[in-house]
Scaffold this motif. Structure first.
Motif, short mmCIF file in Angstrom:
data_model
loop_
_atom_site.label_atom_id
_atom_site.label_comp_id
_atom_site.label_asym_id
_atom_site.label_seq_id
_atom_site.Cartn_x
_atom_site.Cartn_y
_atom_site.Cartn_z
N GLY A 287 0.60 -1.06 0.16
CA GLY A 287 0.47 -0.02 0.17
C GLY A 287 0.53 1.63 -0.28
N ALA A 288 2.16 1.25 0.00
CA ALA A 288 2.86 2.32 -0.19
C ALA A 288 3.32 3.14 0.91
N ASN A 289 3.03 2.47 2.07
CA ASN A 289 3.33 3.41 3.05
C ASN A 289 4.53 3.24 3.50
N PRO A 290 5.10 4.20 4.27
CA PRO A 290 6.61 4.69 4.29
C PRO A 290 6.92 3.29 5.12
N VAL A 291 8.75 3.10 5.02
CA VAL A 291 9.45 1.56 6.09
C VAL A 291 9.92 2.46 7.06
N SER A 292 10.45 1.69 8.47
CA SER A 292 10.90 2.63 9.29
C SER A 292 12.52 2.66 8.70
#
Length: 104
Positions: free
Chosen positions: A20-25
């Protein structure tokens, strides 16, 4: 981003998940780089350092400044300000190449 039906905006992250194109840590970006550095015994570099390396290589290979700026999400003026020293080196090299071509 486009794969997930999203358009890139100024506030988006460079590293996104495949969910879902969420930012990675930060940890999930830095840990693999650290493993590679330790395994290969190369000089330590941060993700931000990789960004600068990427820009410097593109500039040194003659990629137009607007293209480099677009890839980094900057303006050409900002690229000139940050990487001007790289461009000055290229100017000196271009004079030498031109002189060599004329057999001076």
């Amino acid at each position: 981003m486009l794969t997930y039906g999203k358009r890139w905006t100024e506030s988006d992250y460079v590293f996104i998940t495949d969910r879902g194109a969420n930012p990675v840590s930060v940890k999930s970006v830095c840990e693999p780089i650290e493993r590679i550095i330790k395994k290969s015994r190369i000089k330590r570099i941060t993700p931000h350092g990789l960004r600068h390396t990427h820009a410097t290589i593109l500039i040194s290979k003659g990629v137009p400044l607007p293209t480099v700026a677009d890839r980094l999400g900057n303006t050409p003026e900002m690229i000139l300000r940050i990487y001007g020293h790289t461009l000055k080196k290229l100017e000196v090299e271009s004079v030498k190449i031109f002189n060599d071509a004329l057999n001076f």
